[in-house]
Each structure stands twice: as C-alpha cells, then as structure tokens.
Design a protein around this motif. Structure first.
Motif, mmCIF file in Angstrom:
data_model
loop_
_atom_site.group_PDB
_atom_site.id
_atom_site.type_symbol
_atom_site.label_atom_id
_atom_site.label_comp_id
_atom_site.label_asym_id
_atom_site.label_seq_id
_atom_site.Cartn_x
_atom_site.Cartn_y
_atom_site.Cartn_z
ATOM 1 N N TYR A 143 0.892 -1.332 -0.047
ATOM 2 C CA TYR A 143 0.003 -0.211 0.173
ATOM 3 C C TYR A 143 0.795 1.326 -0.085
ATOM 4 O O TYR A 143 0.199 2.231 0.250
ATOM 5 N N GLU A 144 1.935 1.346 -0.380
ATOM 6 C CA GLU A 144 3.025 2.491 -0.193
ATOM 7 C C GLU A 144 2.395 3.578 -1.126
ATOM 8 O O GLU A 144 2.037 3.042 -2.220
ATOM 9 N N PRO A 145 2.595 4.783 -0.740
ATOM 10 C CA PRO A 145 3.017 5.154 0.782
ATOM 11 C C PRO A 145 1.829 5.075 1.383
ATOM 12 O O PRO A 145 0.750 5.444 1.076
ATOM 13 N N ILE A 146 2.189 4.692 2.776
ATOM 14 C CA ILE A 146 1.327 4.406 3.880
ATOM 15 C C ILE A 146 1.600 4.861 5.178
ATOM 16 O O ILE A 146 2.787 4.996 5.347
ATOM 17 N N ASP A 188 17.004 -0.700 7.785
ATOM 18 C CA ASP A 188 17.125 -0.016 6.364
ATOM 19 C C ASP A 188 16.137 -0.811 5.572
ATOM 20 O O ASP A 188 16.417 -1.141 4.185
ATOM 21 N N LEU A 189 14.917 -1.169 5.856
ATOM 22 C CA LEU A 189 14.099 -1.894 4.979
ATOM 23 C C LEU A 189 12.894 -0.836 4.605
ATOM 24 O O LEU A 189 12.308 -1.196 3.427
ATOM 25 N N ILE A 190 12.656 0.094 5.186
ATOM 26 C CA ILE A 190 11.734 1.126 4.986
ATOM 27 C C ILE A 190 12.309 2.466 5.278
ATOM 28 O O ILE A 190 13.413 2.732 5.841
ATOM 29 N N ARG A 191 11.814 3.503 4.624
ATOM 30 C CA ARG A 191 12.236 4.722 4.858
ATOM 31 C C ARG A 191 11.101 5.608 4.764
ATOM 32 O O ARG A 191 9.766 5.144 4.408
ATOM 33 N N ARG A 192 11.281 6.808 5.677
ATOM 34 C CA ARG A 192 10.166 7.873 5.782
ATOM 35 C C ARG A 192 10.189 8.854 4.814
ATOM 36 O O ARG A 192 10.890 9.300 4.246
ATOM 37 N N THR A 193 8.905 9.255 4.353
ATOM 38 C CA THR A 193 8.597 10.035 3.501
ATOM 39 C C THR A 193 7.479 10.986 3.869
ATOM 40 O O THR A 193 6.662 10.639 4.806
ATOM 41 N N GLN A 194 7.325 12.197 3.204
ATOM 42 C CA GLN A 194 6.055 13.040 3.200
ATOM 43 C C GLN A 194 5.375 13.356 1.919
ATOM 44 O O GLN A 194 6.316 13.385 0.779
ATOM 45 N N LEU A 195 4.305 13.396 1.884
ATOM 46 C CA LEU A 195 3.726 14.029 0.481
ATOM 47 C C LEU A 195 3.583 15.424 0.208
ATOM 48 O O LEU A 195 3.858 16.212 1.332
ATOM 49 N N LYS A 254 3.072 17.407 7.462
ATOM 50 C CA LYS A 254 3.054 16.963 8.684
ATOM 51 C C LYS A 254 3.056 15.421 8.909
ATOM 52 O O LYS A 254 3.676 14.791 9.815
ATOM 53 N N GLU A 255 2.129 14.823 7.979
ATOM 54 C CA GLU A 255 1.904 13.226 7.963
ATOM 55 C C GLU A 255 3.245 12.559 7.255
ATOM 56 O O GLU A 255 3.711 12.786 6.184
ATOM 57 N N VAL A 256 3.596 11.380 8.077
ATOM 58 C CA VAL A 256 4.731 11.004 7.835
ATOM 59 C C VAL A 256 4.369 9.369 7.078
ATOM 60 O O VAL A 256 3.265 8.690 7.562
ATOM 61 N N TYR A 257 4.812 9.054 6.055
ATOM 62 C CA TYR A 257 4.322 7.933 5.437
ATOM 63 C C TYR A 257 5.609 6.920 5.214
ATOM 64 O O TYR A 257 6.801 7.537 5.074
ATOM 65 N N PHE A 258 5.420 5.499 4.984
ATOM 66 C CA PHE A 258 6.580 4.749 4.776
ATOM 67 C C PHE A 258 6.621 4.160 3.353
ATOM 68 O O PHE A 258 5.530 3.796 2.645
ATOM 69 N N ARG A 259 7.742 4.112 2.898
ATOM 70 C CA ARG A 259 7.761 3.410 1.622
ATOM 71 C C ARG A 259 9.060 2.269 1.831
ATOM 72 O O ARG A 259 9.940 2.502 2.690
ATOM 73 N N LEU A 260 9.038 1.462 0.749
ATOM 74 C CA LEU A 260 10.053 0.233 0.968
ATOM 75 C C LEU A 260 11.642 0.951 0.366
ATOM 76 O O LEU A 260 11.351 1.755 -0.639
#
Length: 160
Positions: free
Chosen positions: A61-64, A91-98, A103-109
């Motif tokens: 479901y990334e980004p989630i 180091d399996l995921i990283r934090r991202t923002q749209l 403000k909201e943090v999302y995760f991606r692989l």
C-alpha cells in the motif's frame, strides 16, 4: 457429560492442538524466510512475523502511514511505531512526506525492503494456493460455517 458438552470439550482440545501447531508453523515460516534470505544473500531480516507482515503491508500500500497500517493489520498504533522503528534501523523502509501534507509521515520500502517484500510475497502466494486446495474439500455451507467460526474466534480473542 451430555453430547453438546462433550463435543464442546473436543472442540476446545482441537483448538489447543491447533494453537500449538500454528505456533510451530509460524516458527517454521520464519525459518524458511531466514533460509531464503541467506540463499539470496540479502542483508539481515526482521526477527518476527509481525514485523514481516508490517513490511508486507507497506509494500502493498505504499506510501502508507502509521494509522492505515494499524487499521489494515488490526494492530495498535504503538505496535506499529515500535515495528516501524525496527524496520527503519534495518534499512527496510524509509520515511517520506507527501507534497501536499508535510506533517504526515508515510513509509515506503527501500531496495532491501523490496527484496524482502518480494521474498515474503512468493512464500505467501504458495501457502495461499495450498490453503485454497485444502478448502476445496468443503461444501459451500461448510465454508460459510468455517467462516462464521473464525469470525467468532476473532471476537473471542479480541475480548481477552
């Protein structure tokens, strides 16, 4: 003991037996994943299945964000926070923002996370196909009863 009580006792015994078998199966699944990681010469992996399932959810479901992962996996937000920290460390995921919501943090692989996701997906698809073949032995009404039973079991476990 009358018939309904004796069958209930047998069902309870089967539940305990199933619980032990399920625990052994989950340990075996984790061992299989670790073996495949070594064969494919990947980096370290998460130490438990909940962590692998969070990784799987992120991959699907990334980004989630935290809340969506907790909702989809029916885990607490605190659990997701703890697991996501571990996945970040590995180091399996990283934090991202749209772009539209800073403000909201999302995760991606990460690349390594994608490799783990693919490995787990392959194992999961094999197991799902095996389970579907197992269910072929049951009629439609039996499948509905099984489904109703598992819904009830989920409520029973959630109430504890």
């Amino acid at each position: 003991m009358d018939y309904p009580d004796s069958i209930k006792a047998l069902i309870y015994e089967q539940l305990l037996h199933f619980s032990h078998l399920h625990e052994q199966r989950m340990e075996l699944e984790l061992k299989e994943i670790k073996n495949m990681v070594q064969l494919r010469q990947l980096k370290s992996i998460p130490g438990n299945l909940s962590t692998i399932h969070v990784l799987d959810c992120i991959g699907r479901y990334e980004p989630i964000n935290h809340s969506a992962i907790a909702e989809k996996l029916k885990l607490s937000k605190a659990s997701i926070t703890k697991i996501s920290k571990k996945l970040l460390e590995l180091d399996l995921i990283r934090r991202t923002q749209l772009n539209d919501n800073r403000k909201e943090v999302y995760f991606r692989l990460t690349l390594h996370g994608k490799q783990m996701y693919d490995l787990h997906r392959d194992l999961h698809e094999e197991e799902e196909q095996r389970f579907m073949r197992f269910l072929d032995d049951y009629s439609g009404s039996e499948l509905q009863t099984i489904f109703k039973f598992f819904q009830g079991m989920s409520r029973y476990i959630d109430e504890r």
